[in-house]
Design a protein around this motif. Sequence first.
Motif, mmCIF file in Angstrom:
data_model
loop_
_atom_site.group_PDB
_atom_site.id
_atom_site.type_symbol
_atom_site.label_atom_id
_atom_site.label_comp_id
_atom_site.label_asym_id
_atom_site.label_seq_id
_atom_site.Cartn_x
_atom_site.Cartn_y
_atom_site.Cartn_z
ATOM 1 N N VAL A 106 -6.262 -4.114 -6.807
ATOM 2 C CA VAL A 106 -7.665 -4.412 -7.122
ATOM 3 C C VAL A 106 -8.549 -3.242 -6.695
ATOM 4 N N VAL A 107 -9.507 -2.885 -7.542
ATOM 5 C CA VAL A 107 -10.495 -1.867 -7.193
ATOM 6 C C VAL A 107 -11.446 -2.454 -6.152
ATOM 7 N N THR A 108 -11.537 -1.819 -4.986
ATOM 8 C CA THR A 108 -12.410 -2.335 -3.933
ATOM 9 C C THR A 108 -13.666 -1.497 -3.733
ATOM 10 N N TRP A 117 -15.133 11.262 -8.357
ATOM 11 C CA TRP A 117 -15.286 9.855 -7.989
ATOM 12 C C TRP A 117 -14.172 9.461 -7.034
ATOM 13 N N LEU A 118 -14.527 8.705 -5.993
ATOM 14 C CA LEU A 118 -13.548 8.163 -5.066
ATOM 15 C C LEU A 118 -13.303 6.701 -5.418
ATOM 16 N N PHE A 119 -12.042 6.356 -5.671
ATOM 17 C CA PHE A 119 -11.670 4.980 -5.978
ATOM 18 C C PHE A 119 -10.772 4.452 -4.865
ATOM 19 N N ASP A 120 -11.136 3.296 -4.320
ATOM 20 C CA ASP A 120 -10.301 2.625 -3.330
ATOM 21 C C ASP A 120 -9.628 1.429 -3.969
ATOM 22 N N PHE A 121 -8.363 1.219 -3.593
ATOM 23 C CA PHE A 121 -7.580 0.114 -4.137
ATOM 24 C C PHE A 121 -6.902 -0.648 -3.006
ATOM 25 N N GLN A 122 -6.781 -1.948 -3.202
ATOM 26 C CA GLN A 122 -6.053 -2.787 -2.251
ATOM 27 C C GLN A 122 -4.953 -3.525 -3.009
ATOM 28 N N SER A 158 -3.554 -0.511 1.276
ATOM 29 C CA SER A 158 -4.667 0.090 0.535
ATOM 30 C C SER A 158 -4.505 1.604 0.490
ATOM 31 N N PHE A 159 -5.254 2.227 -0.404
ATOM 32 C CA PHE A 159 -5.235 3.689 -0.516
ATOM 33 C C PHE A 159 -6.450 4.136 -1.319
ATOM 34 N N ARG A 160 -6.668 5.433 -1.331
ATOM 35 C CA ARG A 160 -7.798 6.017 -2.068
ATOM 36 C C ARG A 160 -7.277 7.158 -2.936
ATOM 37 N N VAL A 161 -7.928 7.378 -4.073
ATOM 38 C CA VAL A 161 -7.647 8.533 -4.927
ATOM 39 C C VAL A 161 -8.959 9.179 -5.338
ATOM 40 N N ASP A 180 -11.888 -5.126 -10.572
ATOM 41 C CA ASP A 180 -10.941 -5.046 -11.694
ATOM 42 C C ASP A 180 -9.510 -4.925 -11.172
ATOM 43 N N VAL A 181 -8.575 -5.474 -11.955
ATOM 44 C CA VAL A 181 -7.157 -5.439 -11.616
ATOM 45 C C VAL A 181 -6.495 -4.271 -12.340
ATOM 46 N N VAL A 182 -5.682 -3.503 -11.637
ATOM 47 C CA VAL A 182 -4.999 -2.340 -12.210
ATOM 48 C C VAL A 182 -3.490 -2.460 -11.997
ATOM 49 N N ASN A 183 -2.732 -1.766 -12.840
ATOM 50 C CA ASN A 183 -1.275 -1.710 -12.703
ATOM 51 C C ASN A 183 -0.892 -0.594 -11.744
ATOM 52 N N LEU A 184 0.049 -0.884 -10.856
ATOM 53 C CA LEU A 184 0.527 0.095 -9.888
ATOM 54 C C LEU A 184 2.025 0.304 -10.043
#
Length: 201
Positions: A106-108, A117-122, A158-161, A180-184
């Motif tokens: 999930v995009v947090t 842009w910094l995107f964080d995901f959990q 979690s992580f950031r890109v 939003d939900v993303v595929n990992l």
Amino acid sequence: MFTGIIETTGEVIDITAEGTNLTFTLKAPIAPELKVDQSLSHNGVCLTVTSVNGETYTVTAVDETLKKTNLGRVKTGDRVNLERCMPANGRFDGHIVQGHVDQTGVVTSIVDQNGSWLFDFQYNPVSDNPAESNITVEKGSICINGVSLTVFNSEPDSFRVTIIPYTYEHTTFRDLKVGDVVNLEFDVVGKYIKKMLGLYR
């Protein structure tokens, strides 16, 4: 096999339910070049082309794929990231991507850095046992919605890109919102090492 370097995006123009499966019709610039039975990555999910008609083509996602990826959430009008499989004589610009999504995240947070842009995901590590959990490593590779990226701020769940302007404009990252939900797909080399270490324990 894929590399996580997105060629283009496609627009979903129709979704048809067939039992527990969903058949997607997409319009994409590369559609006229596709062939039936060809493997094509959709948001990081390897699907087989079942028909081609001019600028459109179809693929089918089975129930298991819909449960483990975000394709079941896709709506008509949505864009998806597309990549054809890597040619044997091609350059390896990303990392080894199989098109086999491990789980969703999930995009947090999204932070505009005025140039990137910094995107964080959990994500749910799946297991309390590190040897059985999906993991990231600092400066390691991760595939998000089919895009090969480098991890930092790596944590157990979690992580950031960082997303550069070209990737932002030419993939669906510009469409993403918090929640939003993303595929990992986690790095396959790391998965094998983790498995071997678990066996030695």
